[in-house]
Design an enzyme around this catalytic site. Structure first.
Site, PDB file in Angstrom:
ATOM      1  N   ARG A  56      -3.128  -1.826   9.654  1.00 27.32           N
ATOM      2  CA  ARG A  56      -3.754  -0.430   9.252  1.00 27.32           C
ATOM      3  C   ARG A  56      -4.359  -0.828   7.821  1.00 27.32           C
ATOM      4  NH1 ARG A  56       1.073   1.441  11.391  1.00 27.32           N
ATOM      5  NH2 ARG A  56       2.329   0.840   9.492  1.00 27.32           N
ATOM      6  N   SER A  57      -3.892  -1.724   6.945  1.00 30.91           N
ATOM      7  CA  SER A  57      -4.311  -1.615   5.736  1.00 30.91           C
ATOM      8  C   SER A  57      -4.864  -2.923   5.342  1.00 30.91           C
ATOM      9  CB  SER A  57      -3.435  -1.477   4.552  1.00 30.91           C
ATOM     10  OG  SER A  57      -2.911  -0.124   4.736  1.00 30.91           O
ATOM     11  N   HIS A  94      15.484  11.936  -8.287  1.00 26.83           N
ATOM     12  CA  HIS A  94      16.702  12.506  -7.624  1.00 26.83           C
ATOM     13  C   HIS A  94      17.514  12.811  -8.766  1.00 26.83           C
ATOM     14  CE1 HIS A  94      14.896  11.080  -4.104  1.00 26.83           C
ATOM     15  NE2 HIS A  94      15.808  10.029  -3.722  1.00 26.83           N
ATOM     16  N   LYS A 144      25.223   5.642   3.663  1.00 30.09           N
ATOM     17  CA  LYS A 144      24.684   4.605   2.897  1.00 30.09           C
ATOM     18  C   LYS A 144      25.358   4.826   1.376  1.00 30.09           C
ATOM     19  CE  LYS A 144      20.003   4.468   4.888  1.00 30.09           C
ATOM     20  NZ  LYS A 144      18.739   4.866   4.701  1.00 30.09           N
ATOM     21  N   ASN A 186      13.443   7.954  -8.587  1.00 29.62           N
ATOM     22  CA  ASN A 186      13.633   7.453  -7.456  1.00 29.62           C
ATOM     23  C   ASN A 186      12.940   6.312  -6.908  1.00 29.62           C
ATOM     24  OD1 ASN A 186      12.341   9.876  -6.891  1.00 29.62           O
ATOM     25  ND2 ASN A 186      12.311   8.818  -4.806  1.00 29.62           N
ATOM     26  N   THR A 216       0.991  -1.122  -0.028  1.00 28.00           N
ATOM     27  CA  THR A 216      -0.048   0.056  -0.002  1.00 28.00           C
ATOM     28  C   THR A 216       0.793   1.347   0.051  1.00 28.00           C
ATOM     29  OG1 THR A 216       0.062  -0.064   2.376  1.00 28.00           O
ATOM     30  CG2 THR A 216      -1.934  -0.911   1.153  1.00 28.00           C
ATOM     31  N   GLY A 217       2.272   1.228   0.082  1.00 23.60           N
ATOM     32  CA  GLY A 217       2.967   2.314   0.239  1.00 23.60           C
ATOM     33  C   GLY A 217       3.514   2.723  -1.013  1.00 23.60           C
ATOM     34  N   VAL A 274       6.441   2.920  -2.602  1.00 25.02           N
ATOM     35  CA  VAL A 274       7.287   2.122  -3.499  1.00 25.02           C
ATOM     36  C   VAL A 274       6.318   0.636  -3.678  1.00 25.02           C
ATOM     37  CG1 VAL A 274       9.212   0.577  -3.536  1.00 25.02           C
ATOM     38  CG2 VAL A 274       9.364   3.041  -2.457  1.00 25.02           C
ATOM     39  N   CYS A 334      18.170   4.392  -3.308  1.00 23.36           N
ATOM     40  CA  CYS A 334      17.935   4.838  -4.343  1.00 23.36           C
ATOM     41  C   CYS A 334      19.148   5.810  -4.963  1.00 23.36           C
ATOM     42  CB  CYS A 334      16.629   5.750  -4.558  1.00 23.36           C
ATOM     43  SG  CYS A 334      16.464   6.586  -3.089  1.00 23.36           S
TER      44      CYS A 334
HETATM   45  P1  NAP Z   1       5.321   4.216   2.561  1.00 23.16           P
HETATM   46  O1  NAP Z   1       4.581   4.934   1.547  1.00 23.16           O
HETATM   47  O2  NAP Z   1       5.348   4.981   4.144  1.00 23.16           O
HETATM   48  O3  NAP Z   1       4.785   2.910   2.531  1.00 23.16           O
HETATM   49  C1  NAP Z   1       5.017   1.960   3.754  1.00 23.16           C
HETATM   50  C2  NAP Z   1       4.454   0.410   3.452  1.00 23.16           C
HETATM   51  O4  NAP Z   1       5.110  -0.303   4.314  1.00 23.16           O
HETATM   52  C3  NAP Z   1       2.748   0.347   3.633  1.00 23.16           C
HETATM   53  O5  NAP Z   1       2.448  -0.482   2.830  1.00 23.16           O
HETATM   54  C4  NAP Z   1       2.730  -0.048   5.209  1.00 23.16           C
HETATM   55  O6  NAP Z   1       1.559  -0.788   5.343  1.00 23.16           O
HETATM   56  C5  NAP Z   1       3.927  -1.039   5.188  1.00 23.16           C
HETATM   57  N1  NAP Z   1       4.332  -1.306   6.641  1.00 23.16           N
HETATM   58  C6  NAP Z   1       4.927  -0.508   7.372  1.00 23.16           C
HETATM   59  N2  NAP Z   1       5.160  -1.262   8.585  1.00 23.16           N
HETATM   60  C7  NAP Z   1       4.693  -2.685   8.478  1.00 23.16           C
HETATM   61  C8  NAP Z   1       4.645  -3.634   9.171  1.00 23.16           C
HETATM   62  N3  NAP Z   1       5.060  -3.663  10.432  1.00 23.16           N
HETATM   63  N4  NAP Z   1       4.246  -4.809   8.627  1.00 23.16           N
HETATM   64  C9  NAP Z   1       3.685  -4.833   7.263  1.00 23.16           C
HETATM   65  N5  NAP Z   1       3.576  -3.700   6.485  1.00 23.16           N
HETATM   66  C10 NAP Z   1       4.234  -2.446   6.989  1.00 23.16           C
HETATM   67  O7  NAP Z   1       6.962   4.225   2.785  1.00 23.16           O
HETATM   68  P2  NAP Z   1       7.510   3.888   1.199  1.00 23.16           P
HETATM   69  O8  NAP Z   1       8.076   5.220   0.583  1.00 23.16           O
HETATM   70  O9  NAP Z   1       6.812   3.047   0.166  1.00 23.16           O
HETATM   71  O10 NAP Z   1       8.701   3.354   1.433  1.00 23.16           O
HETATM   72  C11 NAP Z   1       8.826   1.904   2.126  1.00 23.16           C
HETATM   73  C12 NAP Z   1      10.286   1.667   2.472  1.00 23.16           C
HETATM   74  O11 NAP Z   1      10.684   1.193   1.487  1.00 23.16           O
HETATM   75  C13 NAP Z   1      11.223   2.424   3.303  1.00 23.16           C
HETATM   76  O12 NAP Z   1      10.879   2.447   4.542  1.00 23.16           O
HETATM   77  C14 NAP Z   1      12.566   2.009   2.742  1.00 23.16           C
HETATM   78  O13 NAP Z   1      13.015   0.821   3.603  1.00 23.16           O
HETATM   79  C15 NAP Z   1      12.152   1.342   1.488  1.00 23.16           C
HETATM   80  N6  NAP Z   1      12.603   2.431   0.276  1.00 23.16           N
HETATM   81  C16 NAP Z   1      13.870   2.233  -0.304  1.00 23.16           C
HETATM   82  C17 NAP Z   1      14.210   3.012  -1.105  1.00 23.16           C
HETATM   83  C18 NAP Z   1      15.541   2.825  -1.951  1.00 23.16           C
HETATM   84  O14 NAP Z   1      16.272   3.772  -1.828  1.00 23.16           O
HETATM   85  N7  NAP Z   1      15.678   1.420  -2.441  1.00 23.16           N
HETATM   86  C19 NAP Z   1      13.339   4.546  -1.497  1.00 23.16           C
HETATM   87  C20 NAP Z   1      12.374   4.568  -0.585  1.00 23.16           C
HETATM   88  C21 NAP Z   1      11.945   3.539   0.142  1.00 23.16           C
HETATM   89  P3  NAP Z   1       0.208   0.162   5.828  1.00 23.16           P
HETATM   90  O15 NAP Z   1      -0.532   0.753   4.852  1.00 23.16           O
HETATM   91  O16 NAP Z   1      -0.349  -0.979   6.466  1.00 23.16           O
HETATM   92  O17 NAP Z   1       0.893   1.226   6.865  1.00 23.16           O
HETATM   93  O1  3JN Z   2      15.050   9.781   1.312  1.00 20.30           O
HETATM   94  C1  3JN Z   2      15.194   9.119   0.054  1.00 20.30           C
HETATM   95  O2  3JN Z   2      15.214   9.811  -0.861  1.00 20.30           O
HETATM   96  C2  3JN Z   2      15.345   7.855   0.045  1.00 20.30           C
HETATM   97  C3  3JN Z   2      14.913   7.009   1.407  1.00 20.30           C
HETATM   98  C4  3JN Z   2      15.035   5.760   1.591  1.00 20.30           C
HETATM   99  C5  3JN Z   2      14.808   5.304   2.727  1.00 20.30           C
HETATM  100  C6  3JN Z   2      13.599   5.807   3.471  1.00 20.30           C
HETATM  101  C7  3JN Z   2      13.165   5.352   4.755  1.00 20.30           C
HETATM  102  C8  3JN Z   2      13.965   4.245   5.240  1.00 20.30           C
HETATM  103  C9  3JN Z   2      15.473   4.205   3.365  1.00 20.30           C
HETATM  104  C10 3JN Z   2      16.417   3.333   2.431  1.00 20.30           C
HETATM  105  O3  3JN Z   2      16.010   2.582   1.487  1.00 20.30           O
HETATM  106  O4  3JN Z   2      17.652   3.429   2.900  1.00 20.30           O
HETATM  107  C11 3JN Z   2      14.759   3.790   4.611  1.00 20.30           C
HETATM  108  C12 3JN Z   2      15.641   2.346   4.938  1.00 20.30           C
HETATM  109  O5  3JN Z   2      15.243   1.341   4.760  1.00 20.30           O
HETATM  110  O6  3JN Z   2      16.685   2.650   6.093  1.00 20.30           O
END
Ligand code: NAP
Ligand code: 3JN
Length: 345
Positions: free
Chosen positions: A41-42, A243, A214, A316, A13-14, A16, A130
Site C-alpha cells: 500500500r505504501s 493513556h 495482556k 501511549n 508509515t503508521g 507508531v 503500552c
Molecule cells: P497503523 O497506524 O495502522 O500502522 C500500521 C503500519 O504497519 C503501517 O505502516 C502499515 O503499512 C504497516 N503494515 C501493516 N501490514 C503490513 C505488512 N503485512 N507488511 C509490512 N507493513 C505492514 O498502526 P499503529 O498504531 O502504528 O500500530 C502498529 C502496530 O504496532 C500494532 O498493530 C501493534 O502491533 C503495535 N502497537 C503496539 C503498541 C504497544 O502497546 N506497544 C501500541 C500501539 C501499536 P502500510 O502503510 O503499507 O499500510
Molecule cells: O489499544 C491500545 O491502546 C493499545 C493497542 C495495542 C495494539 C493494537 C493492535 C494490535 C496491539 C498490542 O500492542 O498489543 C496489537 C497487537 O500487536 O496485538
C-alpha cells in the site's frame, strides 16, 4: 570513530512507526542509514526525515539482509512472518506487537524495569503493551522496596492506541455531533465521541478482553513473578493521546504514601506530579508528546492496611511504544555482547 548502525523501521508509515522515526532522530541514535518498510500500500511513498525524505520500501524477506537492527510496528501478523527471517539474517528485531511477547525464547523488556532480561536474547526482543509499560515503570520502585502481591487497574485509553484510524474516528464523530450530522461507527463497535467503551481488543473466554489479559500475563513475565495477582479493566475513552490508569496495589509490607513518593521521585523515567493542594496531578494533556511516566494522587487505601492507590499517565505512542523500543535498541548498541543473533525456529 564510534560505530554507526543500519536501522530498519517496519510499519514506518503508521502512527507508531512515524514516532519511531522521530525518536531515532530526537535521541541522536547513531544510524548510518534508516530504511522505512511497509506493505505494498505504501511502497514508493516519500516520508519526511531529518530535513530530507526517505522512500518507503516494500517489506520482503531480503529487506533485512543489510540491517543491524529493525524496529517493528506493523502488527502481529507481519511480526510473526518477518521477525524470524530478520533474526536469522543477523538483524536484531525489537518488536512492538503482541506476537512474540509471551514466547519463552523472547525477552519482554522495559529498560527501567528489567534491562537484564536482554542478556540471553536470541535476536527477537518484544516491547510490552503500552498499558503494561506505564504501569510497571510506576510500580517497579515499590515492587523492589516492599513487594507487591496484587494489582487492580482500570485504564482510560486514548484512541491513538487504535492507530491513525482511531484518531480520525473520534475527530469525525465529534465534529458531526456538534453539527447535528449523524455519526457512523467504523473503528469501534459503538460511538467513541462523548462515550467510554469497556472493550479493548477482543473478548476472551474468561470474560476479560485480550488487552486486559495482556496486562496480567505481561506483568508476571516482566517481574518474573508468577505469584503476583493482576486484574484489569481496560476502557477506551474520547482522548486523542496518552493513556491514564487508576492503579490499586496490595504491597507485601506496608509503605506510607510519603515513602512511596520519595521512592518514585528519584526513579528513572518517572515524573511525580502530586500536589492536590495546587490541583496538581497527572493529565493526558500534559503527558502528550513526553517520554516520562507521570505519577500522582498517591494515597493510602482507607479500606485495606497494605493498600496504595495512584493515578498514572503516559503518552501511549511514545513511552508506550516508540520510545520504549528505541530505548531497548540503545541498550543493545551499548553492549557489544548483545549485538548478536542466534535465532532457531
Ligand atoms: P497503523 O497506524 O495502522 O500502522 C500500521 C503500519 O504497519 C503501517 O505502516 C502499515 O503499512 C504497516 N503494515 C501493516 N501490514 C503490513 C505488512 N503485512 N507488511 C509490512 N507493513 C505492514 O498502526 P499503529 O498504531 O502504528 O500500530 C502498529 C502496530 O504496532 C500494532 O498493530 C501493534 O502491533 C503495535 N502497537 C503496539 C503498541 C504497544 O502497546 N506497544 C501500541 C500501539 C501499536 P502500510 O502503510 O503499507 O499500510
Ligand atoms: O489499544 C491500545 O491502546 C493499545 C493497542 C495495542 C495494539 C493494537 C493492535 C494490535 C496491539 C498490542 O500492542 O498489543 C496489537 C497487537 O500487536 O496485538
Amino acid at each position: 570513530m564510534s560505530r554507526e548502525f543500519n536501522v530498519g523501521v517496519l510499519g514506518a508509515t503508521g502512527a507508531v512507526g512515524r514516532e519511531m522515526l522521530n525518536c531515532l532522530l530526537e535521541r541522536g541514535f547513531p544510524f548510518k542509514k534508516v530504511k522505512p518498510l511497509a506493505s505494498q500500500r505504501s511502497a514508493g511513498k516519500k516520508i519526511e526525515f531529518d530535513d530530507g525524505e526517505l522512500t518507503v520500501e516494500l517489506a520482503q524477506p531480503k529487506s533485512f539482509d543489510d540491517l543491524d537492527i529493525a524496529i517493528f510496528s506493523a502488527g502481529a501478523k507481519a511480526s510473526g512472518e518477518f521477525a524470524p527471517i530478520a533474526a536469522r539474517s543477523g538483524c536484531i528485531v525489537v518488536d512492538n506487537s503482541s506476537n512474540w511477547r509471551m514466547d519463552p525464547r523472547v525477552p519482554l523488556v522495559i529498560p527501567e524495569v528489567n534491562p537484564g532480561a536482554l542478556k540471553n536474547h536470541k535476536g527477537i526482543i518484544a516491547n510490552p503493551n503500552c498499558s503494561t509499560i506505564q504501569m510497571l515503570v510506576a510500580l517497579k520502585p515499590i515492587y523492589d522496596a516492599v513487594g507487591i502481591k496484587r494489582i487492580i487497574v482500570s485504564t482510560y485509553q486514548s484512541v491513538s492506541g487504535t492507530g491513525q484510524k482511531g484518531v480520525e474516528e473520534l475527530a469525525e464523530q465529534t465534529k458531526n455531533l456538534f453539527n447535528g450530522v449523524e455519526t457512523k461507527n467504523k473503528v469501534y463497535p459503538h460511538r467513541i465521541a462523548f462515550n467510554c467503551l469497556p472493550h479493548i481488543d477482543v473478548f476472551t473466554e474468561n470474560g476479560y478482553t485480550k488487552e486486559e489479559m495482556k496486562m496480567v500475563n505481561e506483568t508476571k513475565k516482566i517481574f518474573d513473578d508468577q505469584s503476583i495477582k493482576v486484574s484489569a479493566t481496560c476502557v477506551r475513552v474520547p482522548v486523542f493521546y496518552a493513556h491514564s490508569e487508576a492503579i490499586w496495589i496490595e504491597t507485601g509490607r506496608p509503605i506510607s504514601p510519603e515513602s512511596a513518593r520519595e521512592l518514585l521521585s528519584r526513579a528513572p523515567g518517572i515524573l511525580l506530579v502530586d500536589d492536590p493542594s495546587q490541583n496538581a496531578y497527572p493529565l493526558a494533556s500534559e503527558a502528550t508528546g513526553r517520554d516520562d511516566v507521570f505519577v500522582g494522587r498517591i494515597r493510602a487505601d482507607i479500606s485495606h492496611d497494605n493498600g496504595l492507590s495512584m493515578w498514572v499517565v503516559a503518552d501511549n505512542v511514545r513511552k508506550g511504544a516508540a520510545t520504549n523500543a528505541v530505548e531497548i535498541a540503545e541498550l543493545l548498541i551499548r553492549d557489544p555482547q548483545l549485538l548478536k543473533t542466534d535465532w532457531k525456529d
